[in-house]
Design an enzyme around this catalytic site. Structure first.
Site, mmCIF file in Angstrom:
data_model
loop_
_atom_site.group_PDB
_atom_site.id
_atom_site.type_symbol
_atom_site.label_atom_id
_atom_site.label_comp_id
_atom_site.label_asym_id
_atom_site.label_seq_id
_atom_site.Cartn_x
_atom_site.Cartn_y
_atom_site.Cartn_z
ATOM 1 N N SER A 1 -88.298 -73.059 -52.174
ATOM 2 C CA SER A 1 -89.070 -73.272 -53.402
ATOM 3 C C SER A 1 -88.750 -74.648 -53.968
ATOM 4 O O SER A 1 -87.611 -74.917 -54.363
ATOM 5 C CB SER A 1 -88.708 -72.195 -54.422
ATOM 6 O OG SER A 1 -89.225 -72.559 -55.690
ATOM 7 N N HIS B 1 -92.758 -73.194 -50.652
ATOM 8 C CA HIS B 1 -93.174 -72.358 -51.787
ATOM 9 C C HIS B 1 -93.282 -73.231 -53.033
ATOM 10 O O HIS B 1 -92.365 -73.975 -53.370
ATOM 11 C CB HIS B 1 -92.128 -71.263 -51.996
ATOM 12 C CG HIS B 1 -92.426 -70.301 -53.096
ATOM 13 N ND1 HIS B 1 -93.192 -69.166 -52.911
ATOM 14 C CD2 HIS B 1 -92.052 -70.285 -54.403
ATOM 15 C CE1 HIS B 1 -93.274 -68.498 -54.052
ATOM 16 N NE2 HIS B 1 -92.594 -69.155 -54.988
ATOM 17 N N ASP C 1 -94.221 -73.247 -57.131
ATOM 18 C CA ASP C 1 -94.372 -72.438 -58.342
ATOM 19 C C ASP C 1 -95.219 -73.153 -59.386
ATOM 20 O O ASP C 1 -94.826 -74.203 -59.892
ATOM 21 C CB ASP C 1 -92.990 -72.156 -58.950
ATOM 22 C CG ASP C 1 -92.169 -71.233 -58.071
ATOM 23 O OD1 ASP C 1 -92.658 -70.139 -57.758
ATOM 24 O OD2 ASP C 1 -91.048 -71.607 -57.706
ATOM 25 N N MET D 1 -96.579 -72.987 -63.073
ATOM 26 C CA MET D 1 -96.276 -72.282 -64.324
ATOM 27 C C MET D 1 -97.005 -72.934 -65.486
ATOM 28 O O MET D 1 -97.056 -74.168 -65.587
ATOM 29 C CB MET D 1 -94.768 -72.290 -64.559
ATOM 30 C CG MET D 1 -94.005 -71.737 -63.378
ATOM 31 S SD MET D 1 -92.306 -71.354 -63.740
ATOM 32 C CE MET D 1 -91.514 -72.798 -63.091
ATOM 33 N N HIS E 1 -97.523 -69.959 -55.688
ATOM 34 C CA HIS E 1 -97.229 -68.814 -56.561
ATOM 35 C C HIS E 1 -97.725 -69.157 -57.962
ATOM 36 O O HIS E 1 -97.116 -69.976 -58.659
ATOM 37 C CB HIS E 1 -95.706 -68.588 -56.523
ATOM 38 C CG HIS E 1 -95.208 -67.502 -57.412
ATOM 39 N ND1 HIS E 1 -93.856 -67.312 -57.657
ATOM 40 C CD2 HIS E 1 -95.846 -66.534 -58.111
ATOM 41 C CE1 HIS E 1 -93.695 -66.287 -58.472
ATOM 42 N NE2 HIS E 1 -94.884 -65.793 -58.769
ATOM 43 N N MET F 1 -97.998 -68.542 -61.558
ATOM 44 C CA MET F 1 -97.469 -67.814 -62.725
ATOM 45 C C MET F 1 -98.256 -68.329 -63.919
ATOM 46 O O MET F 1 -97.776 -69.162 -64.698
ATOM 47 C CB MET F 1 -95.973 -68.101 -62.878
ATOM 48 C CG MET F 1 -95.134 -67.343 -61.873
ATOM 49 S SD MET F 1 -93.454 -67.981 -61.792
ATOM 50 C CE MET F 1 -93.676 -69.261 -60.589
ATOM 51 N N MET G 1 -90.931 -59.808 -57.253
ATOM 52 C CA MET G 1 -90.034 -60.713 -57.978
ATOM 53 C C MET G 1 -88.671 -60.056 -58.137
ATOM 54 O O MET G 1 -88.575 -58.914 -58.599
ATOM 55 C CB MET G 1 -90.596 -61.057 -59.361
ATOM 56 C CG MET G 1 -91.807 -61.975 -59.372
ATOM 57 S SD MET G 1 -91.563 -63.586 -58.590
ATOM 58 C CE MET G 1 -90.231 -64.301 -59.545
ATOM 59 N N ASP H 1 -88.637 -63.215 -54.248
ATOM 60 C CA ASP H 1 -88.489 -64.518 -54.894
ATOM 61 C C ASP H 1 -87.557 -64.381 -56.088
ATOM 62 O O ASP H 1 -87.838 -63.607 -57.008
ATOM 63 C CB ASP H 1 -89.894 -64.973 -55.338
ATOM 64 C CG ASP H 1 -89.934 -66.361 -55.949
ATOM 65 O OD1 ASP H 1 -88.893 -67.031 -55.997
ATOM 66 O OD2 ASP H 1 -91.029 -66.766 -56.384
HETATM 67 C C1 DX5 Z 1 -88.981 -68.238 -60.339
HETATM 68 C C2 DX5 Z 1 -89.690 -68.885 -59.195
HETATM 69 C C3 DX5 Z 1 -88.894 -69.051 -57.968
HETATM 70 C C4 DX5 Z 1 -87.687 -69.910 -58.090
HETATM 71 C C5 DX5 Z 1 -86.639 -69.310 -57.201
HETATM 72 O O1 DX5 Z 1 -89.871 -67.959 -61.347
HETATM 73 O O2 DX5 Z 1 -90.841 -68.122 -58.853
HETATM 74 O O3 DX5 Z 1 -89.687 -69.468 -56.851
HETATM 75 O O4 DX5 Z 1 -87.903 -71.256 -57.739
HETATM 76 O O5 DX5 Z 1 -85.493 -70.057 -57.320
HETATM 77 P P1 DX5 Z 1 -84.036 -69.531 -56.927
HETATM 78 O O6 DX5 Z 1 -84.044 -69.333 -55.447
HETATM 79 O O7 DX5 Z 1 -83.176 -70.642 -57.373
HETATM 80 O O8 DX5 Z 1 -83.810 -68.261 -57.665
HETATM 81 ZN ZN ZN Z 2 -92.015 -68.461 -56.897
#
Ligand code: DX5
Ligand code: ZN
Length: 212
Positions: free
Chosen positions: A7, A32, A34, A36, A66, A68, A137, A171
């Site tokens: 990620s 990956h 994210d 947000m 992903h 969010m 999650m 994740d």
């Molecule tokens: C959290 C994200 C993850 C995050 C995971 O909301 O969706 O993808 O980057 O990071 P680690 O592996 O550090 O928990």
């Molecule tokens: Zn994620």
């Protein structure tokens, strides 16, 4: 074999290309990313422009996006167009989730469905036929570097008991320590932020993970 999806939230944002190249050369299967919106989750990250650049520079590595965010229905077409290989939305959004999943698939992109820790698997039972990957999650979405919630492993078993044969991704807080147990519960795709971008031995680690 398990897929490893680092990620980029844990990469050095000003050295993103260098860091991504390092994990891809170490053997990462997917990247990956994210997205947000500071509304669905209390954090703000990147948008389609980063997907486009990553896809342009690393065309052979699938980008696992992903989302969010609230109102994902307005952004699906853009993310598919700029090069997402898998697009995951959250089931908790107030939108027509089944319609969005169908639209993602119509682009020839894998449709992912994510559930937060407080959302039971039962809530998505009817959506499973429209889903190529379920993202369970293992932390509250929003930030990297949080503690893994081991209580979520039961959701993987439950999904398989429901007859779900698609991919299962986890994740949040994944590391070499919890991977063997996640594997035993049926994990297919391991998202790893902090772990993959801080280890000094990414290639050896990925090789070991593949044997788990
Ligand atoms: C959290 C994200 C993850 C995050 C995971 O909301 O969706 O993808 O980057 O990071 P680690 O592996 O550090 O928990
Ligand atoms: Zn994620």
């Amino acid at each position: 074999m398990i897929k490893i999806a680092p990620s980029v939230l844990a990469a050095d944002i000003l050295n993103m290309e260098r860091d991504v190249r390092r994990v891809i050369e170490a053997g990462a299967d997917w990247i990956h990313l994210d997205v947000m919106d500071a509304h669905f989750v209390p954090n703000l990250s990147y948008g389609p422009a980063l997907v486009e650049e990553l896809h342009d520079r690393f065309p052979d590595t699938p980008i696992d996006v992903h989302l969010m965010m609230d109102n994902p229905q307005y952004y699906i077409d853009t993310f598919c167009r700029v090069g997402a290989s898998c697009l995951t939305i959250h089931t908790e959004v107030s939108a027509d989730v089944s319609d969005i999943l169908r639209r993602i698939r119509a682009h020839g992109v894998m449709a992912g469905l994510a559930i937060k820790p407080g959302t039971p698997v039962e809530m998505i039972r009817d959506l499973l036929p429209l889903t190529d990957m379920v993202l369970v999650m293992t932390v509250e979405p929003g930030f990297g570097g949080q503690k893994f919630n081991a209580g979520m492993m039961a959701k993987l078993t439950e999904l398989r008991k429901m007859g779900y044969v698609g991919l299962i991704e986890c994740d949040g807080g994944l590391s070499m320590d919890n991977l063997p147990e996640l594997r035993a519960h049926g994990l297919d795709v391991a998202v790893m932020g902090t772990y993959m971008f801080t280890t000094q031995t990414p290639a050896e680690d990925i090789q070991r993970m593949r044997l788990m």
